[in-house]
Design a protein around this motif. Structure first.
Motif, short mmCIF file in Angstrom:
data_model
loop_
_atom_site.label_atom_id
_atom_site.label_comp_id
_atom_site.label_asym_id
_atom_site.label_seq_id
_atom_site.Cartn_x
_atom_site.Cartn_y
_atom_site.Cartn_z
N ARG A 193 2.57 -7.08 1.59
CA ARG A 193 3.63 -6.09 1.37
C ARG A 193 4.87 -6.42 2.19
O ARG A 193 6.00 -6.35 1.69
N LYS A 208 -3.33 1.63 -1.20
CA LYS A 208 -2.91 2.34 -2.41
C LYS A 208 -4.03 3.30 -2.77
O LYS A 208 -5.19 2.90 -2.86
N GLN A 209 -3.67 4.57 -2.95
CA GLN A 209 -4.63 5.58 -3.37
C GLN A 209 -3.99 6.38 -4.49
O GLN A 209 -2.96 7.03 -4.28
N GLU A 253 1.04 5.04 -2.06
CA GLU A 253 0.79 3.85 -1.26
C GLU A 253 1.49 4.03 0.08
O GLU A 253 2.54 4.65 0.16
#
Length: 113
Positions: free
Chosen positions: A12, A81-82, A86
């Motif tokens: 990221r 990430k859920q 995120e």
């Protein structure tokens, strides 16, 4: 002393470095906030500061100011990430407690800084 990025966080941050011109790494630290005392500050670094501690990981520089370093030393930064959300997640060995909403945390030495 160290700060570590998981593979997801590293990917990221590397993405941000590629899409944001003029960035030189990740700036990581803390500020006084919330009901417990400290909140994390994460941003892309655009300038080098002479007193930064710099941790290099596979071509990514993580810059930490000297006042924050004792409070975040040893932290692992993850990116999760859920569902539709995120966020960066911090596993900080110096954290001794956190507020109910998760906005801030305490350390054994609350009087630091």
């Amino acid at each position: 002393m160290s700060i570590h990025l998981t593979p997801a966080a590293h990917a990221r941050v590397r993405h941000y470095l590629e899409v944001e011109p003029g960035t030189i790494g990740l700036r990581f630290g803390v500020k006084r906030t919330g009901c417990s005392g400290w909140g994390y500050v994460v941003d892309m670094a655009r300038e080098a500061r002479g007193d930064d501690a710099v941790f290099e990981q596979d071509g990514v520089a993580i810059r930490v100011d000297p006042d924050s370093l004792p409070l975040v030393d040893g932290t692992e930064i993850d990116f999760v990430k859920q569902g539709l959300g995120e966020q960066f997640v911090f596993r900080n060995p110096n954290m001794k407690g956190e507020c109910g909403c998760g906005e801030s945390f305490t350390t054994a030495d609350v009087a630091a800084l």
